[in-house]
Design a protein around this motif. Structure first.
Motif, PDB file in Angstrom:
ATOM      1  N   GLU A   1      42.186 -24.975 -59.920  1.00  0.00           N
ATOM      2  CA  GLU A   1      41.688 -26.415 -59.594  1.00  0.00           C
ATOM      3  C   GLU A   1      43.085 -27.152 -59.845  1.00  0.00           C
ATOM      4  OE1 GLU A   1      38.802 -27.981 -62.351  1.00  0.00           O
ATOM      5  OE2 GLU A   1      37.571 -26.109 -62.263  1.00  0.00           O
ATOM      6  N   THR A   2      43.591 -27.872 -58.865  1.00  0.00           N
ATOM      7  CA  THR A   2      44.842 -28.714 -58.739  1.00  0.00           C
ATOM      8  C   THR A   2      44.623 -30.188 -58.346  1.00  0.00           C
ATOM      9  OG1 THR A   2      45.272 -27.629 -56.522  1.00  0.00           O
ATOM     10  CG2 THR A   2      46.052 -26.575 -58.605  1.00  0.00           C
ATOM     11  N   PRO A   3      45.494 -30.870 -58.605  1.00  0.00           N
ATOM     12  CA  PRO A   3      45.502 -32.218 -57.865  1.00  0.00           C
ATOM     13  C   PRO A   3      45.540 -32.276 -56.401  1.00  0.00           C
ATOM     14  CG  PRO A   3      46.989 -32.215 -59.676  1.00  0.00           C
ATOM     15  CD  PRO A   3      46.572 -30.815 -59.594  1.00  0.00           C
TER      16      PRO A   3
ATOM     17  N   GLN B   1      45.865 -17.247 -52.104  1.00  0.00           N
ATOM     18  CA  GLN B   1      44.683 -17.858 -52.854  1.00  0.00           C
ATOM     19  C   GLN B   1      44.893 -19.296 -52.261  1.00  0.00           C
ATOM     20  OE1 GLN B   1      43.410 -15.842 -56.897  1.00  0.00           O
ATOM     21  NE2 GLN B   1      45.574 -16.655 -56.723  1.00  0.00           N
ATOM     22  N   LEU B   2      43.931 -19.926 -52.284  1.00  0.00           N
ATOM     23  CA  LEU B   2      43.631 -21.650 -51.911  1.00  0.00           C
ATOM     24  C   LEU B   2      43.127 -22.331 -53.139  1.00  0.00           C
ATOM     25  CD1 LEU B   2      44.441 -24.234 -50.231  1.00  0.00           C
ATOM     26  CD2 LEU B   2      42.305 -23.695 -49.216  1.00  0.00           C
ATOM     27  N   SER B   3      43.556 -23.176 -53.729  1.00  0.00           N
ATOM     28  CA  SER B   3      43.060 -23.999 -55.016  1.00  0.00           C
ATOM     29  C   SER B   3      42.118 -24.908 -54.418  1.00  0.00           C
ATOM     30  CB  SER B   3      44.000 -24.445 -55.811  1.00  0.00           C
ATOM     31  OG  SER B   3      44.709 -25.891 -54.918  1.00  0.00           O
ATOM     32  N   VAL B   4      41.098 -25.310 -55.197  1.00  0.00           N
ATOM     33  CA  VAL B   4      40.197 -26.485 -54.943  1.00  0.00           C
ATOM     34  C   VAL B   4      40.707 -27.636 -55.753  1.00  0.00           C
ATOM     35  CG1 VAL B   4      38.224 -25.199 -54.626  1.00  0.00           C
ATOM     36  CG2 VAL B   4      38.449 -25.952 -57.077  1.00  0.00           C
ATOM     37  N   LEU B   5      40.301 -28.724 -55.064  1.00  0.00           N
ATOM     38  CA  LEU B   5      41.016 -30.266 -55.564  1.00  0.00           C
ATOM     39  C   LEU B   5      40.185 -30.458 -56.658  1.00  0.00           C
ATOM     40  CD1 LEU B   5      41.236 -32.104 -52.448  1.00  0.00           C
ATOM     41  CD2 LEU B   5      42.955 -30.949 -53.495  1.00  0.00           C
ATOM     42  N   GLN B   6      40.964 -31.009 -57.853  1.00  0.00           N
ATOM     43  CA  GLN B   6      40.202 -31.467 -58.981  1.00  0.00           C
ATOM     44  C   GLN B   6      39.160 -32.480 -58.932  1.00  0.00           C
ATOM     45  OE1 GLN B   6      43.785 -32.621 -61.473  1.00  0.00           O
ATOM     46  NE2 GLN B   6      43.911 -30.483 -62.087  1.00  0.00           N
TER      47      GLN B   6
ATOM     48  N   LEU C   1      49.963 -23.713 -45.415  1.00  0.00           N
ATOM     49  CA  LEU C   1      50.588 -25.126 -45.508  1.00  0.00           C
ATOM     50  C   LEU C   1      50.938 -26.000 -44.532  1.00  0.00           C
ATOM     51  CD1 LEU C   1      51.944 -26.613 -48.279  1.00  0.00           C
ATOM     52  CD2 LEU C   1      53.961 -25.733 -47.360  1.00  0.00           C
ATOM     53  N   ASP C   2      51.521 -25.456 -43.584  1.00  0.00           N
ATOM     54  CA  ASP C   2      51.905 -26.176 -42.273  1.00  0.00           C
ATOM     55  C   ASP C   2      50.552 -26.776 -41.440  1.00  0.00           C
ATOM     56  OD1 ASP C   2      54.477 -25.748 -42.718  1.00  0.00           O
ATOM     57  OD2 ASP C   2      54.615 -23.662 -41.204  1.00  0.00           O
ATOM     58  N   LEU C   3      49.689 -25.835 -41.580  1.00  0.00           N
ATOM     59  CA  LEU C   3      48.489 -26.581 -41.015  1.00  0.00           C
ATOM     60  C   LEU C   3      47.848 -27.846 -41.648  1.00  0.00           C
ATOM     61  CD1 LEU C   3      46.467 -23.112 -40.015  1.00  0.00           C
ATOM     62  CD2 LEU C   3      47.366 -24.877 -38.521  1.00  0.00           C
ATOM     63  N   LEU C   4      47.624 -27.638 -43.060  1.00  0.00           N
ATOM     64  CA  LEU C   4      47.118 -28.855 -44.136  1.00  0.00           C
ATOM     65  C   LEU C   4      48.131 -30.079 -43.737  1.00  0.00           C
ATOM     66  CD1 LEU C   4      46.263 -26.767 -47.166  1.00  0.00           C
ATOM     67  CD2 LEU C   4      44.732 -27.678 -45.319  1.00  0.00           C
ATOM     68  N   GLN C   5      49.537 -29.751 -43.793  1.00  0.00           N
ATOM     69  CA  GLN C   5      50.452 -30.795 -43.749  1.00  0.00           C
ATOM     70  C   GLN C   5      50.354 -31.513 -42.409  1.00  0.00           C
ATOM     71  OE1 GLN C   5      54.193 -29.331 -45.429  1.00  0.00           O
ATOM     72  NE2 GLN C   5      53.511 -29.702 -47.324  1.00  0.00           N
ATOM     73  N   ALA C   6      50.124 -30.787 -41.325  1.00  0.00           N
ATOM     74  CA  ALA C   6      50.279 -31.422 -40.037  1.00  0.00           C
ATOM     75  C   ALA C   6      48.721 -32.293 -39.902  1.00  0.00           C
ATOM     76  CB  ALA C   6      50.091 -30.176 -38.978  1.00  0.00           C
ATOM     77  N   GLY C   7      47.939 -31.987 -40.603  1.00  0.00           N
ATOM     78  CA  GLY C   7      46.593 -32.847 -40.314  1.00  0.00           C
ATOM     79  C   GLY C   7      46.783 -33.922 -41.672  1.00  0.00           C
ATOM     80  N   GLY C   8      47.857 -34.225 -42.147  1.00  0.00           N
ATOM     81  CA  GLY C   8      47.936 -35.379 -43.064  1.00  0.00           C
ATOM     82  C   GLY C   8      47.585 -34.833 -44.499  1.00  0.00           C
ATOM     83  N   VAL C   9      47.187 -33.771 -44.956  1.00  0.00           N
ATOM     84  CA  VAL C   9      46.729 -33.329 -46.265  1.00  0.00           C
ATOM     85  C   VAL C   9      47.971 -33.076 -46.916  1.00  0.00           C
ATOM     86  CG1 VAL C   9      45.518 -31.601 -47.623  1.00  0.00           C
ATOM     87  CG2 VAL C   9      44.630 -32.701 -45.190  1.00  0.00           C
ATOM     88  N   THR C  10      48.359 -33.392 -48.370  1.00  0.00           N
ATOM     89  CA  THR C  10      49.117 -33.095 -49.024  1.00  0.00           C
ATOM     90  C   THR C  10      48.774 -31.698 -49.581  1.00  0.00           C
ATOM     91  OG1 THR C  10      49.803 -35.229 -49.949  1.00  0.00           O
ATOM     92  CG2 THR C  10      50.324 -33.845 -51.298  1.00  0.00           C
TER      93      THR C  10
END
Length: 269
Positions: free
Chosen positions: A56-58, A138-143, A99-108
């Motif tokens: 779990e991460t911010p 691995q990909l974390s889930v949001l806190q 990471l690039d896919l997430l950031q391209a969609g405006g996700v930190t």
């Protein structure tokens, strides 16, 4: 390359693949389902993106080490289970691509070059891919456990499915350790029935709408007093948002007491 489906798997308790003498046959059906998942895509999977309930991460974070270590994130198990190793390589390239896919969609989102495999990853993958040759990120889930944010992240990550990446949400469809007993049997079955209806019978739009309101499901907060083990499901659903769901594993009395299930989204090609 064929488009791979996505999965939400119940990963079981602790380091169970290394505890056969202690668990007997209690994990046989779960293990068979994980093996079937691997066999269904034999030769198609270039890498695995594991959305793990145990991180779990911010902000969304991706493990980027080329050789991840081990995190023994469980307590009270036999000494030998703190020496086990799942030696799959990591994939800095996949971590950067995600990471690039997430950031391209405006996700930190961020990379973590130190993060090792936790048991939400290595226990399920030991059963599915014991040869440990496929790279794993691995990909974390949001806190925050925000369902909408995780569904949206899944949609952004969907192109990976066309690139030989198997996206797996690893959790447990019932996760209330205080009621992992007879008192949890009926609530777990009530919540599982809702999951079955929502994930396999509802339209894709209805499915997402109901998942956004999952707390209103029967016995929802008994099944998930804390939703860390449910949230990986949202990423798997988001990455296959317009495709049908199917139950690929189910037991009414997992561990002898509660209902548990795993699901696939999209077709096996």
């Amino acid at each position: 390359m064929s488009r791979l489906p996505t999965y939400y798997v119940s990963h079981g308790g602790g380091p169970w693949p290394w505890m056969r003498e202690q668990t007997g046959g209690r994990y046989d059906r779960l293990e068979a389902s994980l093996q079937a998942m691997a066999q269904a895509h034999h030769g198609q999977v270039r890498a695995i993106l594991m959305v793990t309930a145990h991180w779990e991460t911010p902000d969304f974070t991706l493990s980027s080490s080329p050789q991840p270590g081990m995190l023994y994130d469980y307590y009270g198990f036999p000494p030998h289970t703190y020496q086990v190793h799942y030696r799959a390589p990591g994939s800095p390239e996949l971590a950067q691509r995600a990471l690039d896919l997430l950031q391209a969609g405006g996700v930190t989102a961020r990379l973590d070059p130190e993060r090792g495999f936790d048991h939400g990853t290595f226990s399920a993958l030991q059963a599915a891919y014991p040869e440990a040759q496929i790279p794993v990120v691995q990909l974390s889930v949001l806190q925050s456990f925000d369902p909408a944010a995780h569904i949206a992240a899944g949609r952004l990550l969907a192109p990976l499915r066309d690139e030989g990446v198997l996206i797996i949400g690893s959790g447990l469809s019932y996760h209330n350790l205080r009621l992992l007993n007879a008192a949890g049997t009926v609530p777990s079955q009530q919540f599982d029935a809702w999951l079955q209806q929502t994930l396999t019978a509802a339209s894709p739009d209805e499915r997402e709408a109901q998942l956004l309101q999952w707390e209103q499901a029967p016995s929802a907060r008994i099944a998930h007093a804390r939703e860390d083990h449910l949230i990986p499901l949202m990423v798997a659903v988001g990455a296959a948002h317009d495709e049908a769901g199917a139950c690929v594993y189910h037991e009414d009395l997992f561990m002898g007491v509660v209902a548990a299930s795993s699901f696939r989204f999209g077709e096996v090609v």
